[in-house]
Design an enzyme around this catalytic site. Structure first.
Site: not given
Ligand code: 5RP
Length: 230
Positions: A31-32, A87-88, A100, A108
């Protein structure tokens, strides 16, 4: 838009500011990252970013980027990426990551390892003194190996759950399964990463050790910019 979405959007805009025309850009997942895609598309439309080539890290991101009109390619044509924005789920003080949550960890990590620079975008809720404190570690396993790798992860002290949606196992873009391994605070992420990488049935895991160069963290006081030492 929620306050958390505002923060994600701020972090994304700060990272996209680093892009220059002509760059090959790794596009993370989540989402980020979605806010980063929207910002890149906006700058392309405004003529402020030209000749950008995006390399998506998932089918989800590929679909979104196509819809937004971001030109795309693959690693076969562009094996070296200038900047990846992603993102992370958790970020520790050394800028090691758990990733993940969206299930795209393998691609990624491939993009991160192929990138000259990795920029991570998070809201402040993702910061943690020790990885594993807030988030289970996603581990991608081939279906054949599921039971053996569940047992192996449990032997390392993790509580393990197969990731499902509506009671159906989630499949990654590679057709593999995801095990979410709840270790609690991980004292030596590098050591654990090596242990996991040594298992034939584990395709990849969500520990990103020493890969992030910088992190933009959006919080109540604005944007913080963290850079890895060394
Ligand atoms: C996907 C990821 C995303 O970057 C991680 O889960 C963060 O997601 P979000 O930005 O929705 O919080 O690693 O595999």
């Amino acid at each position: 838009m929620s306050r958390q979405d505002d923060l994600k959007q701020m972090a994304a805009a700060a990272a996209v500011d680093r892009l220059q025309s002509g760059m090959v850009v790794g596009l993370g997942t989540g989402s980020t990252t979605r806010f980063a895609l929207e910002r890149i598309a906006e700058l392309i439309r405004a003529g402020r970013l030209e000749r950008i080539i995006g390399i998506p890290s998932s089918i989800q991101t590929e679909t979104a980027a196509r819809e937004l009109g971001i030109p795309l390619s693959g690693l076969e044509a562009h094996a070296v990426i200038d900047i990846t924005i992603d993102g992370a789920d958790e970020v520790d003080p050394d800028l090691n990551l758990i990733k993940g949550g969206g299930g795209a960890l393998l691609r990624e990590k491939v993009l991160a390892q192929a990138s000259r620079r990795n920029i991570i975008i998070v809201d402040a809720s993702k910061l943690s003194e020790r990885l594993g404190t807030r988030w289970a570690l996603p581990v991608e396993v081939v279906p054949f190996a599921r039971a053996a790798e569940e047992r192996f992860l449990a032997s390392l002290g993790a509580a393990v759950a197969l990731r499902t949606r509506n009671s159906i196992p989630v499949l990654t873009d590679q057709g593999n399964l995801l095990l979410d391994a709840r270790f609690g605070p991980i004292t030596e992420p590098g050591r654990l990463a090596a242990q996991l990488s040594g298992r034939a049935g584990i395709v990849e895991h969500g520990l990103f050790v020493g890969l992030a160069h910088e992190v933009f963290v959006a919080g109540a006081e604005g944007i913080r910019h963290l850079q890895r030492n060394g």
